[in-house]
Design an enzyme around this catalytic site. Structure first.
Site, PDB file in Angstrom:
ATOM      1  N   GLU A   1      -2.446   0.547   7.961  1.00  0.00           N
ATOM      2  CA  GLU A   1      -1.751  -0.600   7.478  1.00  0.00           C
ATOM      3  C   GLU A   1      -0.108  -0.208   6.458  1.00  0.00           C
ATOM      4  O   GLU A   1       0.799  -0.591   6.545  1.00  0.00           O
ATOM      5  CB  GLU A   1      -2.199  -1.477   6.328  1.00  0.00           C
ATOM      6  CG  GLU A   1      -1.462  -2.697   5.864  1.00  0.00           C
ATOM      7  CD  GLU A   1      -2.128  -3.664   4.831  1.00  0.00           C
ATOM      8  OE1 GLU A   1      -3.357  -3.302   4.748  1.00  0.00           O
ATOM      9  OE2 GLU A   1      -1.492  -4.660   4.217  1.00  0.00           O
TER      10      GLU A   1
ATOM     11  N   HIS B   1       0.866  -1.290   0.151  1.00  0.00           N
ATOM     12  CA  HIS B   1      -0.151  -0.015   0.003  1.00  0.00           C
ATOM     13  C   HIS B   1       0.645   1.144   0.145  1.00  0.00           C
ATOM     14  O   HIS B   1       2.033   1.242  -0.411  1.00  0.00           O
ATOM     15  CB  HIS B   1      -1.045  -0.151   1.268  1.00  0.00           C
ATOM     16  CG  HIS B   1      -1.660  -1.314   1.358  1.00  0.00           C
ATOM     17  ND1 HIS B   1      -2.872  -1.656   0.617  1.00  0.00           N
ATOM     18  CD2 HIS B   1      -1.313  -2.540   1.951  1.00  0.00           C
ATOM     19  CE1 HIS B   1      -3.196  -2.844   0.660  1.00  0.00           C
ATOM     20  NE2 HIS B   1      -2.485  -3.511   1.626  1.00  0.00           N
TER      21      HIS B   1
ATOM     22  N   GLU C   1       1.745 -11.710   6.099  1.00  0.00           N
ATOM     23  CA  GLU C   1       0.664 -10.817   6.720  1.00  0.00           C
ATOM     24  C   GLU C   1       0.774 -10.808   8.119  1.00  0.00           C
ATOM     25  O   GLU C   1       0.515 -11.985   8.777  1.00  0.00           O
ATOM     26  CB  GLU C   1      -0.896 -11.495   6.236  1.00  0.00           C
ATOM     27  CG  GLU C   1      -1.165 -11.481   4.836  1.00  0.00           C
ATOM     28  CD  GLU C   1      -1.833 -10.141   4.498  1.00  0.00           C
ATOM     29  OE1 GLU C   1      -2.063  -9.355   5.530  1.00  0.00           O
ATOM     30  OE2 GLU C   1      -2.298  -9.971   3.267  1.00  0.00           O
TER      31      GLU C   1
ATOM     32  N   HIS D   1       2.495  -6.939   4.675  1.00  0.00           N
ATOM     33  CA  HIS D   1       1.286  -6.690   4.959  1.00  0.00           C
ATOM     34  C   HIS D   1       1.079  -6.904   6.326  1.00  0.00           C
ATOM     35  O   HIS D   1       1.522  -7.634   6.744  1.00  0.00           O
ATOM     36  CB  HIS D   1       0.282  -7.256   3.729  1.00  0.00           C
ATOM     37  CG  HIS D   1       0.529  -7.058   2.391  1.00  0.00           C
ATOM     38  ND1 HIS D   1      -0.180  -5.991   1.830  1.00  0.00           N
ATOM     39  CD2 HIS D   1       1.462  -7.268   1.424  1.00  0.00           C
ATOM     40  CE1 HIS D   1      -0.049  -5.767   0.601  1.00  0.00           C
ATOM     41  NE2 HIS D   1       1.236  -6.338   0.370  1.00  0.00           N
TER      42      HIS D   1
END
Ligand SMILES: [Zn+2]
Length: 212
Positions: free
Chosen positions: A24, A10, A145, A78
């Site tokens: 995030e 992102h 993640e 992430h």
């Protein structure tokens, strides 16, 4: 020298997941910067990042830039969301024993071990998914993640600066293990009778060229 591409998920207009006053995109950037610093400090390695600031980069651009640079591996970081808890890793659907699967194992083990220094962490497993950055990259690629931003207990850890540094550094060590990166720490070694360039280089896991 091996070439490592680190991808902070992102950025810019794309905040990624939100929760518990965390974004995030900010956490993934911290993880990448810690991983890069650790790699450059401890190993002979060439590191490139998708972004080192808060900017938007499209998914295809992330893969294309790593491909164009000729990265040996691609690691994307992430933070999860959806009210679960714990840690999981992804590779593009491929068989056990593929290079991406070996990289995934090294990262998964190293990161989960470090996370558990900070408390109970659910192991959600080594998974596969058809994610763009995994599909479009030409080299072994893994996406991590790192806990759930919208789960209070996970978010508490994500607010801990030491946790973020250690998790970033664990990414670096997993990468170093997979690539068998040579240390760049200066070592003083007195050549003894019977040593050869070859045996001494082998002892320190460097090439004869580097030793000379
Ligand atoms: Zn994400």
């Amino acid at each position: 020298m091996k070439k490592v591409w680190l991808d902070a998920g992102h950025g810019g207009t794309d905040s990624g997941a939100l929760g518990n006053n965390l974004r995030e995109k900010d956490i993934t950037l911290q993880l990448v910067l810690h991983a890069r610093a650790y790699l450059e400090h401890n190993y002979s390695v060439d590191v490139q990042v998708t972004r080192s600031t808060d900017v938007f980069v499209s998914l295809s651009d992330r893969a294309n830039r790593a491909n164009a640079w000729g990265a040996d591996i691609f690691v994307s970081m992430h933070i999860n969301a959806g009210s679960g808890t714990g840690f999981e890793t992804y590779r593009y659907p491929s068989q056990e024993g593929s290079q991406s699967s070996l990289l995934q194992k090294e990262l998964h083990t190293e990161i989960l071990t470090i996370m558990r220094k900070f408390g109970t962490i659910a192991d959600r497993g080594l998974k596969t998914a058809n994610y763009a950055v995994l599909r479009e990259t030409n080299m072994p690629a893994v996406l991590t993640e790192n806990l759930f931003i919208d789960t209070t207990a996970d978010a508490e850890k994500l607010k801990n600066a030491t946790f973020l540094r250690e998790v970033g550094e664990a990414h670096a060590r997993g990468i170093a293990k997979y690539l068998n990166l040579p240390s760049n720490q200066v070592t003083f070694y007195t050549i003894q009778s019977g040593d050869t360039f070859y045996s001494t280089a082998k002892k320190y896991n460097i090439t004869v060229q580097q030793l000379q």
